[in-house]
Write an enzyme that holds these catalytic residues in place. Structure first.
Site, PDB file in Angstrom:
ATOM      1  N   CYS A   1     -12.171   2.828 -28.792  1.00 48.13           N
ATOM      2  CA  CYS A   1     -13.457   3.389 -29.213  1.00 48.13           C
ATOM      3  C   CYS A   1     -14.312   3.647 -27.987  1.00 48.13           C
ATOM      4  O   CYS A   1     -15.258   2.912 -27.703  1.00 48.13           O
ATOM      5  CB  CYS A   1     -14.107   2.380 -30.140  1.00 48.13           C
ATOM      6  SG  CYS A   1     -15.288   3.150 -31.190  1.00 48.13           S
TER       7      CYS A   1
ATOM      8  N   TYR B   1       0.836  -2.075 -12.229  1.00 45.69           N
ATOM      9  CA  TYR B   1      -0.580  -2.177 -12.603  1.00 45.69           C
ATOM     10  C   TYR B   1      -0.865  -1.590 -13.991  1.00 45.69           C
ATOM     11  O   TYR B   1      -1.924  -1.019 -14.221  1.00 45.69           O
ATOM     12  CB  TYR B   1      -1.470  -1.524 -11.535  1.00 45.69           C
ATOM     13  CG  TYR B   1      -1.249  -2.095 -10.158  1.00 45.69           C
ATOM     14  CD1 TYR B   1      -1.602  -3.412  -9.866  1.00 45.69           C
ATOM     15  CD2 TYR B   1      -0.650  -1.345  -9.147  1.00 45.69           C
ATOM     16  CE1 TYR B   1      -1.377  -3.953  -8.614  1.00 45.69           C
ATOM     17  CE2 TYR B   1      -0.419  -1.887  -7.888  1.00 45.69           C
ATOM     18  CZ  TYR B   1      -0.786  -3.186  -7.627  1.00 45.69           C
ATOM     19  OH  TYR B   1      -0.554  -3.734  -6.381  1.00 45.69           O
TER      20      TYR B   1
ATOM     21  N   TYR C   1      -9.530   4.506 -12.198  1.00 39.35           N
ATOM     22  CA  TYR C   1      -9.418   5.143 -10.864  1.00 39.35           C
ATOM     23  C   TYR C   1      -9.324   6.666 -10.943  1.00 39.35           C
ATOM     24  O   TYR C   1      -8.969   7.298  -9.950  1.00 39.35           O
ATOM     25  CB  TYR C   1      -8.164   4.660 -10.137  1.00 39.35           C
ATOM     26  CG  TYR C   1      -7.942   3.174 -10.126  1.00 39.35           C
ATOM     27  CD1 TYR C   1      -8.840   2.317  -9.502  1.00 39.35           C
ATOM     28  CD2 TYR C   1      -6.812   2.633 -10.716  1.00 39.35           C
ATOM     29  CE1 TYR C   1      -8.614   0.948  -9.475  1.00 39.35           C
ATOM     30  CE2 TYR C   1      -6.574   1.262 -10.688  1.00 39.35           C
ATOM     31  CZ  TYR C   1      -7.486   0.427 -10.071  1.00 39.35           C
ATOM     32  OH  TYR C   1      -7.250  -0.917 -10.044  1.00 39.35           O
TER      33      TYR C   1
ATOM     34  N   GLY D   1       0.781  -1.237   0.000  1.00 38.33           N
ATOM     35  CA  GLY D   1       0.000   0.000   0.000  1.00 38.33           C
ATOM     36  C   GLY D   1       0.807   1.278   0.000  1.00 38.33           C
ATOM     37  O   GLY D   1       0.234   2.363   0.021  1.00 38.33           O
TER      38      GLY D   1
ATOM     39  N   GLU E   1       4.480  -6.062   2.222  1.00 42.63           N
ATOM     40  CA  GLU E   1       4.240  -6.639   0.901  1.00 42.63           C
ATOM     41  C   GLU E   1       4.083  -5.558  -0.173  1.00 42.63           C
ATOM     42  O   GLU E   1       3.020  -5.442  -0.776  1.00 42.63           O
ATOM     43  CB  GLU E   1       2.914  -7.395   1.004  1.00 42.63           C
ATOM     44  CG  GLU E   1       2.894  -8.743   0.435  1.00 42.63           C
ATOM     45  CD  GLU E   1       1.679  -9.483   0.960  1.00 42.63           C
ATOM     46  OE1 GLU E   1       1.785 -10.675   1.158  1.00 42.63           O
ATOM     47  OE2 GLU E   1       0.613  -8.858   1.186  1.00 42.63           O
TER      48      GLU E   1
ATOM     49  N   ARG F   1       3.438  -1.754  -5.779  1.00 44.04           N
ATOM     50  CA  ARG F   1       3.564  -0.490  -6.513  1.00 44.04           C
ATOM     51  C   ARG F   1       4.890   0.228  -6.220  1.00 44.04           C
ATOM     52  O   ARG F   1       5.561   0.699  -7.137  1.00 44.04           O
ATOM     53  CB  ARG F   1       2.405   0.423  -6.095  1.00 44.04           C
ATOM     54  CG  ARG F   1       2.273   1.683  -6.915  1.00 44.04           C
ATOM     55  CD  ARG F   1       1.254   2.643  -6.281  1.00 44.04           C
ATOM     56  NE  ARG F   1       0.035   2.000  -5.872  1.00 44.04           N
ATOM     57  CZ  ARG F   1      -1.059   1.880  -6.629  1.00 44.04           C
ATOM     58  NH1 ARG F   1      -1.082   2.397  -7.827  1.00 44.04           N
ATOM     59  NH2 ARG F   1      -2.136   1.270  -6.167  1.00 44.04           N
TER      60      ARG F   1
HETATM   61  N1  LLP Z   1      -0.740  -7.375  -0.626  1.00 43.84           N
HETATM   62  C1  LLP Z   1      -2.014  -7.612  -0.906  1.00 43.84           C
HETATM   63  C2  LLP Z   1      -2.718  -8.675  -0.219  1.00 43.84           C
HETATM   64  C3  LLP Z   1      -2.667  -6.837  -1.870  1.00 43.84           C
HETATM   65  O1  LLP Z   1      -3.947  -7.077  -2.140  1.00 43.84           O
HETATM   66  C4  LLP Z   1      -1.961  -5.832  -2.549  1.00 43.84           C
HETATM   67  C5  LLP Z   1      -2.613  -5.035  -3.573  1.00 43.84           C
HETATM   68  C6  LLP Z   1      -0.610  -5.632  -2.230  1.00 43.84           C
HETATM   69  C7  LLP Z   1      -0.026  -6.421  -1.243  1.00 43.84           C
HETATM   70  C8  LLP Z   1       0.243  -4.600  -2.909  1.00 43.84           C
HETATM   71  O2  LLP Z   1      -0.225  -3.319  -2.757  1.00 43.84           O
HETATM   72  P1  LLP Z   1       0.663  -2.092  -3.307  1.00 43.84           P
HETATM   73  O3  LLP Z   1       1.915  -2.058  -2.488  1.00 43.84           O
HETATM   74  O4  LLP Z   1       0.957  -2.360  -4.731  1.00 43.84           O
HETATM   75  O5  LLP Z   1      -0.171  -0.906  -3.106  1.00 43.84           O
HETATM   76  N2  LLP Z   1      -4.869  -2.112  -9.459  1.00 43.84           N
HETATM   77  C9  LLP Z   1      -4.822  -1.116  -8.411  1.00 43.84           C
HETATM   78  C10 LLP Z   1      -4.121  -1.624  -7.181  1.00 43.84           C
HETATM   79  C11 LLP Z   1      -4.777  -2.848  -6.610  1.00 43.84           C
HETATM   80  C12 LLP Z   1      -3.988  -3.380  -5.468  1.00 43.84           C
HETATM   81  C13 LLP Z   1      -4.536  -4.683  -5.033  1.00 43.84           C
HETATM   82  N3  LLP Z   1      -3.813  -5.265  -3.965  1.00 43.84           N
HETATM   83  C14 LLP Z   1      -4.114   0.116  -8.951  1.00 43.84           C
HETATM   84  O6  LLP Z   1      -3.706   0.112 -10.092  1.00 43.84           O
HETATM   85  O7  LLP Z   1      -4.015   1.114  -8.249  1.00 43.84           O
END
Ligand code: LLP
Length: 434
Positions: free
Chosen positions: A360, A389, A333, A247, A289, A292
């Site tokens: 389109c 992503y 988003y 996150g 974890e 991004r």
């Molecule tokens: N761990 C779990 C269980 C998750 O569900 C996620 C993201 C992460 C780690 C990694 O989160 P990050 O560090 O990447 O924020 N498609 C969306 C993001 C969806 C994230 C889903 N889960 C976007 O493009 O913003």
């Protein structure tokens, strides 16, 4: 503002990444093109590994592969010594095919199929994160008497993180995990812990994505630790490990202010250490974890300009040869991005444009508003921070072919995913005329 560590501009005004100018990359690979700065990805892995440490706390950094996964990326993650989060049979398959060690894999997902669970057991996956009682029962039914697997349980601590609704995951009505406020959650913990083949390690929780407030992360850690204490008091079970998810927000435009100091990661561990002491619980092994934050700023997408159009309302569009099929986040988003005319970096970016693609669909927007010099046909337009992503969320909408992905490093480039061809598009169509 530099987005990635190896960004610079040639004296002719061409953007370079990883020591190669994008005009050369365009010639070699065409456009649209996903370019990933390998050195930047490695730096980010290292940033988390060295920053997420504390003399009292045992820690682990897990890369969330949903952000970007290929064979090459799986290998890079292994070389950098990070564990891996997968969320589907397909991600698991990719990692295993790349030779990534199964023992370091965490298998997530709120609706893993019977087949996916079987696949995870077959390769001896390190840890399965259970989302719900049904999954527990399915897993139990698959295990033979002498098989064993590490288990974590996904919790929902009801923390409201300030981010886009679609990427917030621990509101009380979220589909993920089991609520810490639901009394039956304890029943499942008890059942897991008393199943001989399951080694119950602890809890996983992820509050959402693209989060900027330190307080969201610390409130989250405290809530999970309090639950660890409740489990100890109620069930007599000592939790060995907690995984606090990803996150960590990144900078897409100059308006974004991510927490970009390692001191923050250390402070998080400081809070965990102090809270554990206050609660009188054994200090757990702590995992994070990030997805991004490892890859987003390492990526740029390179497009070629077709034309511009000033419509009746006076709004100015620039049309590029990609679309929402390779860049979904703006339409999905309302995300903001920064872009440049990558072959005219020395020219003043003086006019407002909306960057759109070929799909389109009116919602096919790549950048809602960006200042550019007046673009001309064949100019190169680079969009920053597209490493997370983007490739992983690309589609074939309008039967557009997905772009290739390349890694660049020290003046060299290598293809890590080849671009699709028209033949790829009909590969799975059943041709009933034959
Ligand atoms: N761990 C779990 C269980 C998750 O569900 C996620 C993201 C992460 C780690 C990694 O989160 P990050 O560090 O990447 O924020 N498609 C969306 C993001 C969806 C994230 C889903 N889960 C976007 O493009 O913003």
């Amino acid at each position: 503002m530099n987005y990635y560590s190896t960004q610079s501009t040639t004296k002719e005004g061409i953007l370079t990444i990883g020591g190669i100018d994008v005009a050369t990359l365009k010639q070699q690979y065409g456009t649209p093109l996903y370019i990933m700065d390998e050195a930047h990805i490695r730096e980010q892995c290292n940033w988390f590994k060295t920053g997420f440490t504390h003399n009292r706390v045992s820690t682990e950094v897990i890369y969330a592969s949903k952000a970007f996964l290929t064979l090459a990326m799986s290998r890079l993650v292994h070389e950098e010594g990070l564990s891996l989060d997968v969320v589907s049979g397909g991600e698991l398959y990719t990692a295993i095919k790349a030779g990534y060690p199964a023992q370091n894999i965490y298998f997530h997902g709120n609706n893993k199929s019977l087949t996916e669970l079987q696949e995870a057991l077959e390769v001896n996956v390190g840890t399965i994160i259970i989302d719900n009682p049904h999954e527990f029962n399915t897993l139990k039914s698959l295990l033979t008497a002498n098989q064993s697997v590490n288990i974590m349980l996904r919790l929902n601590p009801g923390i409201e993180a300030h981010t886009h609704e679609y990427i917030a995951t621990t509101k009380n009505d979220s589909k993920f995990g089991l609520s810490i406020f639901d009394e039956t959650t304890m029943d499942l913990i008890q059942a897991i812990a008393s199943t001989p083949q399951l080694h119950f390690k602890g809890f996983h929780s992820h509050i959402g994505s693209q989060i900027f407030e330190e307080s969201s992360f610390t409130a989250h850690a405290e809530a999970i630790l309090k639950y660890v204490k409740a489990v100890k008091d109620t069930l007599g079970i000592t939790v060995e490990a907690i995984n606090l998810g990803g996150g960590f927000g990144v900078r897409y435009t100059a308006d974004d202010q991510p927490i970009d100091n390692q001191a923050f990661l250390h402070r998080m561990l400081e809070v965990i250490s102090a809270t554990s002491d206050t609660l009188g619980i054994t200090l757990p092994h702590v995992m994070i974890e990030p997805g991004r934050a490892i890859v987003a700023n390492a990526g740029i997408t390179l497009y070629e300009v077709g034309t511009t159009k000033q419509v009746y309302s006076q709004k100015r569009y620039v049309f590029v040869d990609g679309s929402m099929a390779d860049h979904l986040r703006t339409s999905l988003y309302q995300a903001n991005y920064h872009g440049v005319l990558a072959n005219r970096m020395h020219e003043e970016a003086s006019h407002d444009y909306t960057v759109t693609g070929k799909a389109c669909e009116s919602g096919d927007i790549i950048i809602r508003n960006v200042k550019l010099p007046h673009p001309k046909t064949h100019d190169l337009l680079a969009v920053f921070s597209t490493g997370a992503y983007h490739y992983s969320m690309a589609s074939n909408y309008n039967r557009l072919t997905r772009p290739p992905v390349i890694f660049v490093k020290d003046g060299t480039s290598r293809l890590v995913v080849r671009g699709e061809t028209y033949a790829d598009l009909i590969r799975y169509d059943v041709d009933d005329a034959q």
